[in-house]
Design a protein around this motif. Structure first.
Motif, mmCIF file in Angstrom:
data_model
loop_
_atom_site.group_PDB
_atom_site.id
_atom_site.type_symbol
_atom_site.label_atom_id
_atom_site.label_comp_id
_atom_site.label_asym_id
_atom_site.label_seq_id
_atom_site.Cartn_x
_atom_site.Cartn_y
_atom_site.Cartn_z
ATOM 1 N N CYS A 77 0.838 -1.200 0.000
ATOM 2 C CA CYS A 77 0.000 0.000 0.000
ATOM 3 C C CYS A 77 0.879 1.258 0.000
ATOM 4 N N HIS A 78 0.533 2.191 -0.875
ATOM 5 C CA HIS A 78 1.280 3.444 -0.984
ATOM 6 C C HIS A 78 1.076 4.311 0.255
ATOM 7 N N GLU A 79 -0.089 4.202 0.887
ATOM 8 C CA GLU A 79 -0.427 5.040 2.044
ATOM 9 C C GLU A 79 0.197 4.552 3.345
ATOM 10 N N CYS A 80 -0.039 3.267 3.688
ATOM 11 C CA CYS A 80 0.384 2.777 5.000
ATOM 12 C C CYS A 80 1.528 1.768 4.920
ATOM 13 N N GLY A 81 1.880 1.347 3.723
ATOM 14 C CA GLY A 81 3.005 0.430 3.571
ATOM 15 C C GLY A 81 2.685 -1.020 3.880
ATOM 16 N N ALA A 82 1.409 -1.328 4.151
ATOM 17 C CA ALA A 82 1.025 -2.704 4.464
ATOM 18 C C ALA A 82 1.148 -3.581 3.223
ATOM 19 N N MET A 83 1.595 -4.807 3.431
ATOM 20 C CA MET A 83 1.712 -5.746 2.332
ATOM 21 C C MET A 83 0.461 -6.621 2.329
ATOM 22 N N HIS A 84 -0.109 -6.819 1.183
ATOM 23 C CA HIS A 84 -1.265 -7.717 1.117
ATOM 24 C C HIS A 84 -1.413 -8.296 -0.266
ATOM 25 N N LYS A 85 -2.191 -9.352 -0.318
ATOM 26 C CA LYS A 85 -2.463 -10.015 -1.587
ATOM 27 C C LYS A 85 -3.913 -9.735 -1.928
ATOM 28 N N PRO A 86 -4.191 -9.117 -3.076
ATOM 29 C CA PRO A 86 -5.580 -8.819 -3.426
ATOM 30 C C PRO A 86 -6.354 -10.097 -3.778
ATOM 31 N N THR A 87 -7.676 -10.019 -3.708
ATOM 32 C CA THR A 87 -8.478 -11.145 -4.176
ATOM 33 C C THR A 87 -8.321 -11.216 -5.690
ATOM 34 N N LEU A 88 -8.629 -12.354 -6.262
ATOM 35 C CA LEU A 88 -8.493 -12.507 -7.711
ATOM 36 C C LEU A 88 -9.395 -11.503 -8.437
ATOM 37 N N CYS A 137 -6.731 -0.916 -0.132
ATOM 38 C CA CYS A 137 -5.936 -1.499 0.939
ATOM 39 C C CYS A 137 -6.844 -2.058 2.036
ATOM 40 N N PRO A 138 -6.669 -3.337 2.430
ATOM 41 C CA PRO A 138 -7.501 -3.918 3.488
ATOM 42 C C PRO A 138 -7.128 -3.402 4.872
ATOM 43 N N HIS A 139 -5.986 -2.748 4.982
ATOM 44 C CA HIS A 139 -5.517 -2.260 6.282
ATOM 45 C C HIS A 139 -6.019 -0.851 6.574
ATOM 46 N N CYS A 140 -5.776 0.090 5.663
ATOM 47 C CA CYS A 140 -6.180 1.473 5.913
ATOM 48 C C CYS A 140 -7.407 1.877 5.097
ATOM 49 N N GLY A 141 -7.850 1.025 4.188
ATOM 50 C CA GLY A 141 -9.064 1.307 3.418
ATOM 51 C C GLY A 141 -8.883 2.256 2.258
ATOM 52 N N ASN A 142 -7.675 2.740 2.047
ATOM 53 C CA ASN A 142 -7.426 3.662 0.952
ATOM 54 C C ASN A 142 -7.353 2.925 -0.376
ATOM 55 N N ARG A 143 -7.921 3.569 -1.398
ATOM 56 C CA ARG A 143 -7.820 3.021 -2.738
ATOM 57 C C ARG A 143 -6.722 3.818 -3.429
ATOM 58 N N ASN A 144 -5.633 3.165 -3.719
ATOM 59 C CA ASN A 144 -4.528 3.883 -4.339
ATOM 60 C C ASN A 144 -3.647 2.923 -5.131
ATOM 61 N N TRP A 145 -2.612 3.474 -5.719
ATOM 62 C CA TRP A 145 -1.700 2.655 -6.508
ATOM 63 C C TRP A 145 -0.809 1.867 -5.553
ATOM 64 N N HIS A 146 -0.875 0.563 -5.674
ATOM 65 C CA HIS A 146 -0.069 -0.311 -4.833
ATOM 66 C C HIS A 146 1.156 -0.764 -5.618
ATOM 67 N N TYR A 147 2.286 -0.733 -4.957
ATOM 68 C CA TYR A 147 3.502 -1.204 -5.604
ATOM 69 C C TYR A 147 3.499 -2.710 -5.595
ATOM 70 N N LYS A 148 3.924 -3.296 -6.690
ATOM 71 C CA LYS A 148 4.051 -4.746 -6.728
ATOM 72 C C LYS A 148 5.336 -5.114 -5.992
ATOM 73 N N ALA A 149 5.239 -6.053 -5.076
ATOM 74 C CA ALA A 149 6.407 -6.480 -4.307
ATOM 75 C C ALA A 149 6.644 -7.970 -4.537
ATOM 76 N N ILE A 150 7.864 -8.385 -4.407
ATOM 77 C CA ILE A 150 8.188 -9.803 -4.558
ATOM 78 C C ILE A 150 7.782 -10.510 -3.273
ATOM 79 N N GLU A 151 7.077 -11.598 -3.431
ATOM 80 C CA GLU A 151 6.624 -12.350 -2.256
ATOM 81 C C GLU A 151 7.810 -13.026 -1.567
ATOM 82 N N VAL A 152 7.818 -12.936 -0.241
ATOM 83 C CA VAL A 152 8.902 -13.570 0.505
ATOM 84 C C VAL A 152 8.370 -14.709 1.340
#
Ligand SMILES: [Zn+2]
Length: 76
Positions: A33-44, A61-76
């Motif tokens: 999430c661009h706003e809060c930095g939370a990592m999450h996997k969107p639903t299909l 974002c499921p954490h802060c509820g903001n709709r914004n551009w999310h950066y794609k991150a490599i899953e660890v």
């Protein structure tokens, strides 16, 4: 096989590989999430409906509820 059948087979393979590539991208992707930095996997559904540009996707974002551009991150 005539040319029409061959064309259909090639189109079918293209569609299947596009779907497979999208599915692989979805299963391997985690977004940040661009706003809060939370990592999450969107639903299909959210993943498929979200507008996207390379490396970013418009998600809610499921954490802060903001709709914004999310950066794609490599899953660890
Ligand atoms: Zn957030």
């Amino acid at each position: 096989m005539n040319k029409k059948v061959i064309g259909g087979v090639i189109a079918g393979i293209a569609v299947v590989s596009a779907v497979a590539a999208t599915y692989l991208d979805y299963t391997s992707a985690t977004y940040e999430c661009h706003e809060c930095g939370a990592m999450h996997k969107p639903t299909l559904g959210a993943y498929l409906m979200g507008a996207h540009i390379p490396g970013k996707r418009l998600l809610k974002c499921p954490h802060c509820g903001n709709r914004n551009w999310h950066y794609k991150a490599i899953e660890v």
